[in-house]
Structure formats: structure tokens, C-alpha cells
Scaffold this active site. Structure first.
Site, PDB file in Angstrom:
ATOM      1  N   HIS A 198     -11.289   0.510  -9.594  1.00  0.00           N
ATOM      2  CA  HIS A 198     -12.449   1.417  -9.720  1.00  0.00           C
ATOM      3  C   HIS A 198     -12.165   2.812  -9.141  1.00  0.00           C
ATOM      4  CE1 HIS A 198     -14.936   0.683  -5.753  1.00  0.00           C
ATOM      5  NE2 HIS A 198     -13.649   0.783  -5.506  1.00  0.00           N
ATOM      6  N   ASP A 220       0.847  -1.190   0.000  1.00  0.00           N
ATOM      7  CA  ASP A 220       0.000   0.000   0.000  1.00  0.00           C
ATOM      8  C   ASP A 220       0.884   1.242   0.000  1.00  0.00           C
ATOM      9  OD1 ASP A 220      -3.242   0.160   0.411  1.00  0.00           O
ATOM     10  OD2 ASP A 220      -2.245   2.025   0.913  1.00  0.00           O
TER      11      ASP A 220
END
Ligand SMILES: C[S@@+](CC[C@H](N)C(=O)[O-])C[C@H]1O[C@@H](n2cnc3c(N)ncnc32)[C@H](O)[C@@H]1O
Length: 431
Positions: free
Chosen positions: A327, A280
Site C-alpha cells: 500500500h 528491509d
């Protein structure tokens, strides 16, 4: 459209079915009393026909309600900006934590806790009660918890979610239409309602990672963790979503943009032959997650700070897993994310996308399923100037990333009404 008689007949039939089930299984009846359970029906143990009857009642009562309002009253009652003000105040001032569940309080005590006038506090609370079942006023001036405020008091995840919705999401949504007007056709993540609302030239993720925004980043990360744990999106659903068992002993999975690694942790518990690397962007998210790792899988789930807009440092993994990542990004950025994986890929490596997929118009199971999809889609527009995709859009992303990246399959994730699994395979040579 069904007539009011058809709707009410179906509501009666389904309500009888649900009522009989609750009675026969000695389950509590629907209520907002403080003793009411969080969920009316436990999703994992309730038969599908009962879950479906409940959903049908919800859809039909809403349709009946709107029909009976008629167009004018429907419009007047639907678009109420005031609707968010009481949950905003209640979460901002942490009012649900100001007196114990099961006891009572007064407007003056709540006002003192919030540091606002009793006059304003009273207006806010009385709106919260009637509009959202937030608190109850059994006698004038006496305030007690309802099932909803009890839940907020006892579940920090849902408290964070309401706080986030009424602070960040609300104001970003307000600015989104202006962002669309100012930046037509843009795929830049900082041309969003979020960026406009925060007067920043950074994207939402860039903004949250900026020094000074640690508290907001922390809240956002907690909200993500809370959302990920919801039964319809839960990390455990990933277990049956892909042939993890078919991966070899020592097989490696890279969880790209994996946040706290909840999915990798779940998978590692179920597939002891596999190793995981959770990547991350944000150092604090990664280090925080690392420090909370369950002892039994610590050796097989590693964390790494990595920006997915730079070259993938983990080479030759079997799967590069992207859950709820693409997305967040417009096509041009999503293609860049995929291209940056290529230097890591070996022949046969799979890119497994686990994300929302928009269905063809007219094919949604019911109105609430379609509404959820439209809300999810627009949320991405508002926050990151991106959006959800149809299957064909994903195939185009793979093609645009590289012709050797071959689309293999797409299927709804078992147990989830919302997420899909979309697989592509690298048919080039080892990079
Ligand atoms: C919607 S969350 C999904 C998290 C996780 N995959 C899950 O399903 O719970 C998107 C994640 O992408 C991460 N992210 C955003 N920009 C990134 C970047 N440039 N590089 C790596 N991670 C990034 C965010 O920090 C966040 O954790």
C-alpha cells in the site's frame, strides 16, 4: 439518517449496557483523571457485544453532536488548523517530561523549559487542555498532568506518534493537494505531498534513508513499531492469519520490508519448525533490530539489508510475506516489487500480502470503520503518492506481475478489523 430521538435513545440503551458491565466487573469508569486506565476496555477480554455497544455510543454521540451543530457550525468547528498547534508544541518541547507525573508545575517553569515566552506558552497549554485533554489546570496557573499527558510521559511510542503526526504528517498533508494538481496521473512516489513539503526529489523512504536524516528515520521507524503493536494491528494477529502450521519442517518465510521483524519474531515463537529472513532497506533499522533479538529465536530469525526493487536473493522460500508494504506503492511500483520476487520463487511458493483492503461503498460496518479506511488510504497518497486497494486491485497486480502468479484467496485477518490476508501462488516452474 437517524433522528435525534432515535440516536439519544440508542445512546441511552448502550450506555446503560456499558455502565452495568463496568459496575459488575469492578472496572474503572471513563475518565481523563490521572488515575484513568489507558484503554477504557481491554480489547482481548471484553465481550464483543460490550465493545460494539461502546463503538455504537461513539458513533451515535458524534452523529448527534453534528446534527445539533447544524451545517454552518459543523463546518466552522471541524476545519480547525489550529487544532494541531498545542500537541505540536507539547511534544516538540517535551513538556510532558518536564515535571513528574503526580506533581504540579507553573506556566513560567514550562516556558523556561520550552525556551519560549510565558505568554505564548500559556496560550498553547490552555488550548491543549480544552481541545485535547492535554494537561489540566485545577487552579489558575497550576498545571498538572491529565491521563493523556501521563500516557505521553510514560509511553515513548505514543509520544513519537504525536510528534510525527504534528511535524511530518501535518505538513505533508498540507502539500498533498498541490502535489495532486502538479502531477495528475503520476504513480511516482516522489510526486507526493511529503516530497513537496520536504523539497526533495526522493520518495519518503528514499528521503529518510539519506545521510543527515537519521533522527527523522529513527522517529519514523519508532512510529511504525508503535503502530504495529496496536491491538487492532498487533503482530500476534498474524499467528492465526495463515496456515503456518502447514508449512514443512525447515520451511522458510521471507518477511519482505519487514522493518524490525516484529511479525516474524512473533511467528517464530509460535511455529518452531520455521525459519525467517527479515529484509528491509535501511542498514540502521536492520542492525538495530538484529541487536534486540530475543535469545530464544535468534537462530531462526535472520535479518538482511535488501532493496525490494532489486532481485530477491533468498531463493525457494515457502512464503514471501509483505505486510503493510504494497500500500506504500502505486500500481506500477507494486508490480515491480512482485516481479522482483519471481527469481526467488519455487513452484508452490506463496506470496502472502497482509494489508489494508478497501471495502465496497455502503458495506462498511459503521462510519468510524469507513473513516479509518479513508484516512489510511489518503495517508498513503500523502506520504508516497500510493493508496490502499480493493481486492480486485490486488488480483490485477498479481496478473500484471506474471500470468503464472495465481491469486488464491483473500480474507479478513482474524481479530483485526483492518488488515486482510491475500494469497497468490507461483504455478510456474522453479525459478
Ligand atoms: C509500512 S512499513 C511496514 C513494516 C513491516 N512490514 C510491518 O508491518 O511492521 C514499510 C517498510 O518497507 C520498508 N521499505 C521501504 N522501501 C523499501 C525498499 N526499497 N526495500 C526494502 N524495504 C523497503 C520500510 O523501511 C518499512 O520498514
Amino acid at each position: 439518517m437517524a433522528s435525534i430521538i432515535d440516536l439519544s435513545t440508542r445512546i441511552a440503551t448502550n450506555t446503560t449496557l456499558l455502565n452495568t458491565y463496568l459496575t459488575e466487573h469492578n472496572l474503572p469508569f471513563p475518565s481523563f483523571d490521572i488515575s484513568a486506565p489507558i484503554d477504557l476496555l481491554p480489547p482481548s477480554t471484553t465481550p464483543p457485544e460490550i465493545l460494539s455497544a461502546r463503538q455504537q455510543i461513539i458513533n451515535d454521540t458524534s452523529a448527534l453532536h453534528n446534527l445539533l451543530l447544524g451545517p454552518r457550525e459543523h463546518i466552522m468547528s471541524t476545519y480547525q488548523p489550529i487544532s494541531m498547534i498545542s500537541p505540536k508544541a507539547i511534544t516538540q518541547f517535551r513538556l510532558v517530561h518536564s515535571f513528574p507525573v503526580g506533581s504540579e508545575t507553573s506556566f513560567s517553569a514550562l516556558a523556561a523549559h520550552a525556551g519560549i515566552s510565558q505568554k505564548h506558552l500559556t496560550k498553547l497549554i490552555r488550548h491543549g487542555i480544552v481541545a485535547h485533554n492535554l494537561f489540566a489546570e485545577p487552579k489558575p496557573g497550576v498545571i498538572v498532568h491529565s491521563a493523556a499527558t501521563k500516557l505521553l510521559a510514560e509511553n515513548e511510542g505514543i509520544h513519537n506518534w504525536v510528534e510525527y503526526a504534528t511535524h511530518e504528517h501535518w505538513i505533508a498533508s498540507y502539500h498533498a493537494v498541490e502535489a495532486m494538481r502538479q502531477y495528475p496521473g503520476s504513480g511516482e512516489p516522489n510526486n507526493s505531498g511529503f516530497s513537496l513539503a520536504n523539497q526533495t526529489d526522493k520518495s519518503m523512504f528514499g528521503f529518510y534513508s539519506t545521510p543527515g536524516n537519521e533522527k527523522r528515520l529513527e522517529r519514523f521507524a519508532k512510529v511504525m513499531r508503535f503502530i504495529t503493536r496496536r491491538p487492532e494491528l498487533g503482530p500476534e494477529l498474524a499467528v492465526d492469519a495463515f496456515d503456518w502450521k502447514g508449512l514443512p519442517e525447515g520451511g522458510k518465510v521471507v518477511d519482505v520490508g519487514g522493518s524490525h521483524g516484529l511479525v516474524s519474531i512473533e511467528l517464530s515463537k509460535n511455529f518452531s519448525q520455521l525459519e525467517f529472513v527479515v529484509q528491509d532497506l535501511d542498514e540502521s533499522v536492520v542492525r538495530g533490530a538484529e541487536s534486540k533479538m530475543p535469545e530464544e529465536v535468534k537462530d531462526r530469525v535472520k535479518f538482511m539489508v535488501h532493496d525490494f526493487f532489486t532481485e530477491q536473493p533468498v531463493k525457494g522460500a515457502d512464503v514471501y510475506f509483505l505486510r503493510a508494504v504494497l500500500h506504500n506503492w502505486s500500481d506500477e511500483y507494486a508490480v515491480r516489487i512482485l516481479r522482483n520476487l519471481i527469481p526467488g520463487l519455487k513452484r508452490g511458493s506463496k506470496i502472502v500480502v497482509n494489508d489494508v483492503v478497501l471495502a465496497d461503498v455502503g458495506t462498511y460496518k459503521d462510519k468510524s470503520a469507513e473513516l479509518w479506511a479513508r484516512v489510511s488510504d489518503l495517508t498513503q497518497v500523502v506520504l508516497q503518492n500510493s493508496g490502499d486497494r480493493e481486492i480486485g486491485d490486488y488480483i490485477k497486480l498479481f496478473e500484471a506481475a506474471d500470468e503464472r502468479l495465481k491469486y488464491k484467496e483473500a480474507k479478513p485477518m482474524p481479530g483485526s478489523t483492518r488488515l486482510w490476508i491475500i494469497v497468490a501462488e507461483w504455478e510456474g516452474t522453479d525459478s
